[in-house]
Design a protein around this motif. Structure first.
Motif, short mmCIF file in Angstrom:
data_model
loop_
_atom_site.label_atom_id
_atom_site.label_comp_id
_atom_site.label_asym_id
_atom_site.label_seq_id
_atom_site.Cartn_x
_atom_site.Cartn_y
_atom_site.Cartn_z
N GLU A 54 -7.73 6.91 13.14
CA GLU A 54 -7.80 5.88 12.29
C GLU A 54 -6.86 6.49 11.13
N THR A 55 -7.01 7.72 10.66
CA THR A 55 -6.33 8.26 9.71
C THR A 55 -4.63 8.18 9.91
N PHE A 56 -4.45 8.44 11.50
CA PHE A 56 -3.14 8.51 11.74
C PHE A 56 -2.40 7.06 11.46
N ARG A 57 -3.26 6.05 11.90
CA ARG A 57 -2.85 4.61 11.66
C ARG A 57 -2.48 4.41 10.35
N ARG A 58 -3.33 4.96 9.55
CA ARG A 58 -3.06 4.44 8.13
C ARG A 58 -1.82 5.25 7.37
N VAL A 59 -1.56 6.44 7.71
CA VAL A 59 -0.55 7.18 7.56
C VAL A 59 0.68 6.85 8.16
N ARG A 60 0.46 6.20 9.43
CA ARG A 60 1.73 5.47 9.99
C ARG A 60 2.22 4.21 9.56
N HIS A 61 1.27 3.57 8.78
CA HIS A 61 1.51 2.26 7.99
C HIS A 61 2.67 2.50 6.94
N VAL A 62 2.10 3.49 6.25
CA VAL A 62 2.76 3.75 4.90
C VAL A 62 4.10 4.60 5.30
N VAL A 63 3.98 5.37 6.12
CA VAL A 63 5.57 6.05 6.34
C VAL A 63 6.46 5.03 6.93
N THR A 64 6.07 3.90 8.00
CA THR A 64 7.02 3.07 8.50
C THR A 64 7.32 2.17 7.36
N GLU A 65 6.27 1.64 6.45
CA GLU A 65 6.39 0.66 5.51
C GLU A 65 7.41 1.12 4.39
N ASN A 66 7.54 2.40 4.09
CA ASN A 66 8.61 2.93 3.37
C ASN A 66 9.92 2.90 3.67
N ALA A 67 10.04 3.06 4.99
CA ALA A 67 11.24 2.95 5.69
C ALA A 67 11.58 1.47 5.62
N ARG A 68 10.79 0.56 5.97
CA ARG A 68 11.16 -0.77 5.80
C ARG A 68 11.76 -1.36 4.84
N VAL A 69 11.03 -0.74 3.40
CA VAL A 69 11.42 -1.20 2.31
C VAL A 69 12.94 -0.71 1.90
N LEU A 70 13.28 0.59 2.33
CA LEU A 70 14.63 0.95 2.26
C LEU A 70 15.78 0.15 2.97
N HIS A 102 0.83 -1.27 -0.04
CA HIS A 102 0.04 -0.18 -0.04
C HIS A 102 1.01 1.21 0.10
N THR A 103 2.02 1.20 -0.35
CA THR A 103 2.84 2.44 -0.70
C THR A 103 3.02 2.84 -2.06
N ASP A 104 2.71 2.08 -2.93
CA ASP A 104 2.81 2.26 -4.41
C ASP A 104 1.69 3.52 -4.66
N ARG A 154 -9.14 2.88 2.01
CA ARG A 154 -7.70 3.00 2.48
C ARG A 154 -7.02 3.99 1.82
N ARG A 155 -7.19 3.92 0.47
CA ARG A 155 -6.67 4.86 -0.42
C ARG A 155 -7.10 6.32 0.05
N ALA A 156 -8.32 6.48 0.07
CA ALA A 156 -8.96 7.60 0.52
C ALA A 156 -8.59 8.28 1.86
N SER A 157 -8.21 7.41 2.68
CA SER A 157 -7.78 7.78 3.96
C SER A 157 -6.24 8.28 4.05
N CYS A 158 -5.54 7.62 3.01
CA CYS A 158 -4.08 8.10 2.66
C CYS A 158 -4.09 9.50 1.92
N GLU A 159 -5.29 9.54 1.10
CA GLU A 159 -4.97 10.97 0.36
C GLU A 159 -5.57 11.95 1.32
N ALA A 160 -6.50 11.89 2.24
CA ALA A 160 -6.88 12.84 3.15
C ALA A 160 -5.76 13.16 4.20
N GLY A 161 -4.98 12.13 4.73
CA GLY A 161 -4.30 12.42 5.54
C GLY A 161 -3.06 13.18 5.08
N ALA A 162 -2.70 13.02 3.86
CA ALA A 162 -1.60 13.81 3.07
C ALA A 162 -2.01 15.36 2.93
N LYS A 163 -3.34 15.54 2.52
CA LYS A 163 -3.93 16.68 2.31
C LYS A 163 -3.75 17.55 3.58
#
Length: 386
Positions: free
Chosen positions: A265-281, A36-38, A231-240
């Motif tokens: 809820e939105t924070f948890r969605r954002v936290r997953h994406v941010v930490t998952e990007n770090a895990r990929v690196l 869910h990072t792509d 989930r995608r909408a939550s990520c977009e809302a968090g970024a905005k």
């Protein structure tokens, strides 16, 4: 694979009464890490697998298109001029969406003939191994060849992505098509979904004595359903709310501000994406520096984040991951969009059968259907076979 090539030739002849001009294939994929990072412009690390979809195709002398497959009884027929998201439904939207998307991306569909197409596959449907992208990419390379479009692989990634998003209606990112078109043997594809830059990362699994075990729970999922879109909408809302164009622009250091700014809820969605990007690196770095035996903890952490923060796991996936971890896997996680599908476990070769027996027992004890389990290796991307 030679048997599948023979089968798709035979299927074509049975449905259409003639011989195909050629056979093309594309693989499914396992996403090693980066879920869910792509679609958040982040990082992913998938690899193509040795399960493929085969497309037998012949050009026609008119504008008509006929598509058939081993997994559906009907032959779907339509003229090229009538192709649109409103005129095609069901499984045929995946191959026909590719023809439509080629027209949207610059091919002159008024100048090309119709075709007959037959599909066969050993990529499990609904298992989170991207059977849909395997169809799209097999058809994309086939039409690119026979219509002489001369599009490069990166352009074909965009074609498959447009077909899935705009024709099928599934709001996915470019991970699946990138893996299916760009895959290399014994390697993963490190993809930056913002710049589209890719790098081949050696996995070295065989040298390390490791196997990737896929555990298909049999719980089917649909990407076009509400859960994925939510989930995608939550990520977009968090970024905005946080004032960034995408969650890719945030780092782990930004999470304290995000916690104060966003609802829970939105924070948890954002936290997953941010930490998952770090895990990929971190996974890419460890593969380069230490090899695959060092990445198990990152796989485990990815699953916990998908389960607790992004909430896309299901009890069968959690059981598969926990059991594999307890019986010898060095790391395990769900893979794919979630809400069902498969888990993967990185297992020493001599322990694979032990893990499989334990999984059989655990699923039976919980009253779940027997999981389909098989090992996969990293394979080459889409190409012409015959």
């Amino acid at each position: 694979m030679s048997e599948l090539i023979d089968d798709v030739h035979a299927g074509f002849e049975q449905r259409f009464g003639g011989k195909a001009d050629g056979v093309w294939s594309a693989p499914g994929r396992v996403n090693l890490i980066g879920e869910h990072t792509d679609y958040n412009d982040g990082f992913v690390l998938p690899f193509a697998i040795n399960r493929r979809t085969f497309a037998a195709l012949s050009l026609r002398t008119d504008r008509h298109v006929r598509v058939a497959s081993s997994f559906a009884e009907e032959v779907v027929e339509i003229d090229l001029d009538e192709l649109s998201p409103e005129t095609v439904q069901g499984w045929a939207a995946y191959p026909l969406g590719v023809a439509w998307a080629l027209g949207q991306d610059g091919a002159d569909l008024a100048a090309v003939p119709g075709f007959d197409l037959f599909l066969d596959s050993n990529v499990p449907v609904g298992a989170g191994l991207s059977s849909s992208a395997a169809i799209e990419c097999a058809v994309a390379v086939a039409l690119n060849d026979v219509w002489r479009l001369e599009l490069d692989r990166r352009a074909l990634v965009g074609v498959g992505h447009r077909a899935e998003n705009d024709f099928v209606g599934a709001p996915t990112g470019i991970l699946d098509q990138s893996a299916s078109l760009l895959g290399r043997t014994d390697s993963a594809i490190f993809l930056d979904c913002r710049s589209f830059d890719t790098e081949v990362i050696a996995l070295g699994l065989d040298a390390a004595g490791l196997e990737v075990l896929v555990i298909d729970t049999g719980v089917t999922h649909e990407h076009a359903n509400g859960g994925y879109a939510e989930r995608r909408a939550s990520c977009e809302a968090g970024a905005k709310t946080l004032g960034v164009g995408s969650l890719r622009e945030l780092t782990v250091d930004d999470l304290s501000r995000a916690r104060e700014t966003l609802d829970g809820e939105t924070f948890r969605r954002v936290r997953h994406v941010v930490t998952e990007n770090a895990r990929v690196l971190d996974t890419v770095r460890l593969l380069r520096e230490q090899g695959p035996t060092a990445i198990g903890d990152l796989l485990d952490a990815s699953h916990r984040s998908l389960r607790d923060d992004f909430e896309v796991s299901v009890p069968e996936l959690d059981l598969a991951v926990e059991t594999a971890q307890n019986y010898g896997a060095i790391g395990a996680r769900m893979t794919g969009g979630g809400f069902g599908g498969s888990a993967i476990a990185l297992v020493p070769g001599h322990l694979v059968s032990q893990v499989q027996v334990a999984l059989d027992g655990a699923f039976a004890e919980h009253g779940y259907a027997h999981p389909d389990m098989f090992t996969v290796v990293a394979d080459d991307g889409a190409h012409r076979d015959a």
